[in-house]
Motif scaffolding. Structure first.
Motif, mmCIF file in Angstrom:
data_model
loop_
_atom_site.group_PDB
_atom_site.id
_atom_site.type_symbol
_atom_site.label_atom_id
_atom_site.label_comp_id
_atom_site.label_asym_id
_atom_site.label_seq_id
_atom_site.Cartn_x
_atom_site.Cartn_y
_atom_site.Cartn_z
ATOM 1 N N ALA A 104 0.851 -1.188 0.000
ATOM 2 C CA ALA A 104 0.000 0.000 0.000
ATOM 3 C C ALA A 104 0.882 1.232 0.000
ATOM 4 C CB ALA A 104 -0.915 0.014 1.216
ATOM 5 N N LEU A 105 0.343 2.334 -0.452
ATOM 6 C CA LEU A 105 0.961 3.644 -0.292
ATOM 7 C C LEU A 105 0.148 4.401 0.742
ATOM 8 C CD1 LEU A 105 1.740 4.847 -3.934
ATOM 9 C CD2 LEU A 105 3.369 4.062 -2.208
ATOM 10 N N TRP A 163 -8.790 5.125 1.088
ATOM 11 C CA TRP A 163 -9.201 5.565 2.413
ATOM 12 C C TRP A 163 -8.587 6.901 2.777
ATOM 13 C CZ3 TRP A 163 -12.829 3.298 5.451
ATOM 14 C CH2 TRP A 163 -13.238 2.009 5.084
ATOM 15 N N ARG A 164 -9.370 7.715 3.483
ATOM 16 C CA ARG A 164 -8.862 8.950 4.072
ATOM 17 C C ARG A 164 -9.145 8.926 5.560
ATOM 18 N NH1 ARG A 164 -7.294 13.085 0.554
ATOM 19 N NH2 ARG A 164 -6.478 13.899 2.505
ATOM 20 N N GLY A 165 -8.264 9.542 6.321
ATOM 21 C CA GLY A 165 -8.441 9.609 7.767
ATOM 22 C C GLY A 165 -7.879 10.902 8.310
ATOM 23 N N TYR A 179 -3.713 4.142 -0.370
ATOM 24 C CA TYR A 179 -3.995 3.673 -1.723
ATOM 25 C C TYR A 179 -3.459 2.248 -1.859
ATOM 26 C CZ TYR A 179 -4.320 8.725 -2.271
ATOM 27 O OH TYR A 179 -4.655 10.047 -2.109
ATOM 28 N N ALA A 180 -4.268 1.360 -2.437
ATOM 29 C CA ALA A 180 -3.892 -0.047 -2.544
ATOM 30 C C ALA A 180 -4.039 -0.534 -3.980
ATOM 31 C CB ALA A 180 -4.770 -0.888 -1.614
ATOM 32 N N LEU A 186 -7.007 -4.214 1.232
ATOM 33 C CA LEU A 186 -6.851 -2.918 1.886
ATOM 34 C C LEU A 186 -7.739 -1.842 1.273
ATOM 35 C CD1 LEU A 186 -3.017 -2.733 2.592
ATOM 36 C CD2 LEU A 186 -4.879 -3.295 4.177
ATOM 37 N N ALA A 187 -8.294 -2.108 0.087
ATOM 38 C CA ALA A 187 -9.270 -1.169 -0.473
ATOM 39 C C ALA A 187 -10.590 -1.293 0.263
ATOM 40 C CB ALA A 187 -9.463 -1.431 -1.966
ATOM 41 N N GLY A 188 -10.774 -2.416 0.987
ATOM 42 C CA GLY A 188 -11.962 -2.633 1.789
ATOM 43 C C GLY A 188 -11.711 -2.306 3.247
#
Length: 216
Positions: A104-105, A163-165, A179-180, A186-188
């Motif tokens: 992932a990035l 995802w954003r956090g 980003y995956a 990891l997109a889930g």
């Protein structure tokens, strides 16, 4: 830039075991881009900065770190108006060694010190990002949401979902993005869990009080 190209290729292929010529010892960097040792790329002979475990930002007030298996690419570290930016990825992909973890990035943006910092709610964060959002959640001072499109424009071969956090680390807002590769778990939902781990790693390493229970 050979390491950057190899990293992108490994992530696009979703190869957690993909290896890049080792750039040097994984270690702690005592400042944003300062004191980072250089390694020599085995293919080009060019010197490159070695991946690191953690890096200080905002004059040492915030320490960016990742969970086990994820390291910081020192070439992405920069200081910005009292804050900073860094990117994390698999230590194995960056350095050719380390535990096998999902590729992932992960980007970390540390904001400037504010007198009265405000944590955005999920709706506000979604509006700031500017994409359709789902799975929004606020838990223990950590806001996270899954953006439904646009991830593949950031990461070649990436999943459209990302995802954003966001969370407060002392008087600073820290923003995260993950980003995956396309089809990665990891997109889930596991992506949210990994971002929460990044948040906890930063809170544990930083001297400034965050918002975890017990002041962690």
């Amino acid at each position: 830039m050979a390491m950057r190209v190899a990293l992108a290729a490994c992530l696009a292929l979703a190869l957690a075991a993909c290896e890049v010529p080792e750039g040097g010892e994984l270690r702690f960097a005592p400042g944003a881009g300062a004191g980072i040792s250089a390694g020599r790329d085995a293919l080009t002979g060019e010197e490159e900065a070695a991946p690191i475990r953690a890096v200080e930002m905002a004059g040492g007030a915030v320490v960016v770190a990742g969970p086990r298996g994820y390291c910081i690419d020192p070439e992405t570290v920069s200081a910005r108006g009292g804050g900073g930016f860094a990117m994390l990825a698999s230590c194995r992909i960056l350095a050719g060694s380390g535990p096998a973890v999902a590729p992932a990035l992960i980007t970390v943006t540390v904001g400037a010190r504010e007198r009265a910092p405000v944590l955005p709610d999920p709706a506000t964060l979604a509006r700031l990002v500017g994409g359709p959002a789902a799975s929004a959640e606020t838990s223990e001072g950590f806001v996270s949401l899954q953006i439904q499109e646009g991830g593949d424009t950031v990461l070649a071969g990436g999943d459209g979902r990302y995802w954003r956090g966001a969370f407060l680390q002392g008087p600073r807002l820290v923003s995260l993005a993950l980003y995956a590769p396309e089809g990665s778990r990891l997109a889930g939902a596991p992506g949210r869990a990994l971002l929460a781990e990044v948040r906890r790693a930063i809170a544990a390493a930083s001297p400034e009080t965050g918002t975890l229970p017990g002041g962690g």
